[in-house]
Write a protein that holds these residues in place. Structure first.
Motif, short mmCIF file in Angstrom:
data_model
loop_
_atom_site.label_atom_id
_atom_site.label_comp_id
_atom_site.label_asym_id
_atom_site.label_seq_id
_atom_site.Cartn_x
_atom_site.Cartn_y
_atom_site.Cartn_z
N ARG A 22 0.74 -1.09 -0.31
CA ARG A 22 0.11 0.46 0.08
C ARG A 22 0.97 1.09 0.21
N ILE A 23 2.14 0.81 -0.65
CA ILE A 23 2.64 2.55 0.89
C ILE A 23 3.26 3.08 -1.51
N ILE A 24 3.20 1.55 -2.22
CA ILE A 24 2.85 1.97 -3.82
C ILE A 24 1.86 2.28 -4.78
N GLU A 25 0.62 1.56 -3.76
CA GLU A 25 -0.75 0.91 -4.25
C GLU A 25 -1.57 1.69 -3.57
N GLY A 26 -1.61 2.27 -2.79
CA GLY A 26 -2.37 3.05 -1.96
C GLY A 26 -3.34 2.16 -0.80
N MET A 27 -4.53 2.75 -0.60
CA MET A 27 -4.77 2.50 0.66
C MET A 27 -6.31 0.87 -0.01
N SER A 28 -5.87 0.68 -1.46
CA SER A 28 -7.37 -0.11 -1.71
C SER A 28 -5.81 -1.24 -2.58
N GLY A 29 -4.03 -1.11 -1.91
CA GLY A 29 -4.03 -1.71 -2.48
C GLY A 29 -3.99 -3.23 -1.99
N ASP A 30 -4.26 -4.53 -1.91
CA ASP A 30 -4.24 -5.80 -1.16
C ASP A 30 -3.76 -6.94 -1.59
N LEU A 31 -3.67 -8.30 -0.58
CA LEU A 31 -3.21 -9.31 -1.33
C LEU A 31 -3.78 -10.51 -1.77
N ARG A 32 -3.75 -11.50 -2.95
CA ARG A 32 -4.83 -12.05 -3.58
C ARG A 32 -4.60 -13.12 -3.09
N ARG A 33 -5.18 -14.21 -3.92
CA ARG A 33 -5.24 -15.97 -4.64
C ARG A 33 -4.10 -15.82 -4.96
N ALA A 34 -3.21 -16.40 -5.07
CA ALA A 34 -2.48 -17.22 -6.28
C ALA A 34 -3.56 -17.98 -7.48
N PRO A 35 -4.11 -17.50 -8.95
CA PRO A 35 -4.67 -17.61 -9.86
C PRO A 35 -4.16 -19.28 -9.93
N LYS A 36 -5.14 -19.82 -10.76
CA LYS A 36 -5.23 -21.43 -10.92
C LYS A 36 -4.63 -21.46 -12.61
N ASP A 37 -4.64 -20.53 -13.29
CA ASP A 37 -3.85 -20.57 -14.33
C ASP A 37 -2.95 -19.34 -14.45
#
Length: 493
Positions: A211-226
């Motif tokens: 979020r230092i680079i992407e802002g407060m809306s930046g978040d982690l996500r699960r790795a896509p399956k493909d």
């Protein structure tokens, strides 16, 4: 309505569009529209949630009293403009960071007014960039950053480290160096892997760095399956942060290598017979997890382990993120101050490391601050080599056999002979069966050893290949007295 009555509507729309927007194309032929005096550009054919150029044009026509036009007239006008733009000059578009003139780089703050940060070795400033110098592309993943604070005297870095649970000062240095690398569009940076015991705040720490680079809306996500979905997510943002990895398939490992150092995906364009759609990408990548199992050697060279510890005092999520949002302008300002300071310093580039750009950045960081980011980076790579060896029985067998070779000496055999030799060494006198995944042919062994070359070289064993009149051979050379891997590895023999 007759054809003659439609023409004026098309002309009104086309004239208005060309008077209020700049149209250009990128190197891959995609046409973009950029409002005059504004750095944000939108693809002509985009129908995304961030607003399409068609919507932007309709609103402008309505607000300026030109009227409301039907879809047919709008489509015909935009088709004409897009065709004319194919002869226009090419211009690159960028997400979040971009190169500028005179050695400067830019950071998009994601604001509606287009204000961005210009970073130069002489200092940084907030202003609206010249649209011909920087063209920003916004997506749903482009969050807004606060205006960075000036004259922070480095307080923001201390505030950030207090919020994170990094295990030691060396880890903190590497995290800061990585953030500085994320502000450089031409610097490939290794992927931080935030690891530690359960409850160490790995996901929270990953969010804070992102979020230092992407802002407060930046978040982690699960790795896509493909891989296709992974590439789509990577291409739409700057930092790609994957959370809670517990297993890494060979395909995912290869995809991560491509993300870190750059690659291109080509697939058939929709509604065409032979045309293709190209997506080039190289992005900062961040991972979190307790353990991902066996790490492949090529990915190990592109990782940056950051270890965290469990905090002694727990805080609520609401309290923690409220404090983070409050100090984020100071953190960003301090990071920009440090980036300017680091870029103004000259340092030698280490030539023995795979990620030479990041190693050079670490050397600059050390020269500017007096800290030890480069030694910490070397130590982290050494630890990763141990992890690779611990998870690869073939690598352990090679190192065990290399102990029988005199330092400076070399030994040559065909790949089939090496396969038999290493198999006998592993099986031992009791004839232990070979493990699952052990090479079954000389060709497979040769390919596996090529992949293990950097890891084995770090332990003083060089693998080379050649050809004589009798056929091809593999050569094993022991360069130094071997540094044996941790004791856990010897239990396999």
């Amino acid at each position: 309505m007759s054809e003659d009555e439609k023409n004026p509507a098309r002309e009104v729309i086309a004239d208005y569009a060309q008077a209020h927007f700049r149209y250009f194309r990128t190197a891959d032929g995609t046409v973009y529209a950029q409002k005059n005096g504004h750095p944000v550009a939108r693809p002509m054919r985009s129908q995304g949630t961030t607003g399409s150029h068609r919507q932007e044009l309709m609103v402008g026509l309505f607000k300026d009293g030109r009227g409301v036009f039907n879809g047919s007239a709008m489509k015909e006008a935009l088709d004409l403009i897009e065709a004319l733009a194919l002869d226009a000059d090419t211009h690159a578009v960028h997400i979040r960071v971009a190169p500028g003139f005179d050695g400067a780089t830019w950071l998009d703050l994601g604001r509606d007014d287009g204000k961005s940060v210009r970073i130069h070795p002489t200092g940084w400033e907030v202003l609206v960039p010249d649209p011909r110098e920087v063209c920003w592309r916004r997506t749903q993943l482009t969050g807004e950053l606060p205006l960075p604070a000036k004259d922070t005297d480095g307080k923001g870095i201390d505030l950030l480290m207090r919020l994170c649970n990094f295990a030691n000062a060396e880890t903190e240095c590497l995290a800061i160096a990585w953030l500085i690398g994320c502000l450089g569009p031409s610097v490939p940076v290794p992927a931080p892997f935030l690891t530690g015991p359960q409850g160490a705040g790995k996901s929270t720490g990953g969010r804070m760095l992102t979020r230092i680079i992407e802002g407060m809306s930046g978040d982690l996500r699960r790795a896509p399956k493909d891989e296709e979905n992974l590439i789509a997510a990577v291409a739409a943002g700057w930092i790609t942060a994957l959370d809670n990895l517990s297993h890494m398939t060979p395909d995912l490992s290869d995809a991560m290598c491509c993300i870190v150092t750059g690659a291109e995906s080509v697939k058939r364009a929709l509604f065409t017979d032979g045309d293709v759609f190209r997506v080039g990408y190289r992005r900062p990548l961040l991972l979190t997890g307790i353990d991902v199992g066996v790490i492949r050697p090529d990915l190990a060279e592109r990782l940056l382990p950051l270890r965290l510890e469990r905090p002694r005092v727990r805080r609520t999520e609401a309290e923690l993120w409220a404090d983070y949002a409050e100090v984020l302008p100071v953190v960003l300002g301090s990071l920009l101050d440090l980036t300017v300071k680091v870029r103004a310093v000259d340092a030698e580039t280490p030539t023995d490391l795979r990620m030479a750009d990041f190693a050079h950045l670490c050397a600059q960081f050390d020269a500017a601050t007096g800290l030890g980011a480069l030694p910490a980076y070397r130590a982290s790579l050494d630890d990763l080599n141990d992890d690779v060896i611990e998870g690869d029985l073939l690598a352990q067998a090679v190192l065990r056999y290399a102990e029988t070779i005199e330092p400076g000496a070399a030994q040559q055999m065909t790949s089939t002979e090496w396969l038999s030799c290493l198999g006998r060494l592993y099986s031992g006198e009791d004839g232990r069966p070979l493990p699952k995944g052990w090479p079954t042919t000389g060709k497979v062994l040769s390919d596996r050893l090529k992949r293990l070359q950097p890891t084995l070289a770090a332990r003083g064993v060089l693998i080379d290949s050649g050809r004589t009149k009798a056929g091809r051979y593999l050569e094993m050379t022991r360069t130094v007295v071997l540094t044996l891997p941790p004791h856990e590895q010897t239990r396999a023999f």
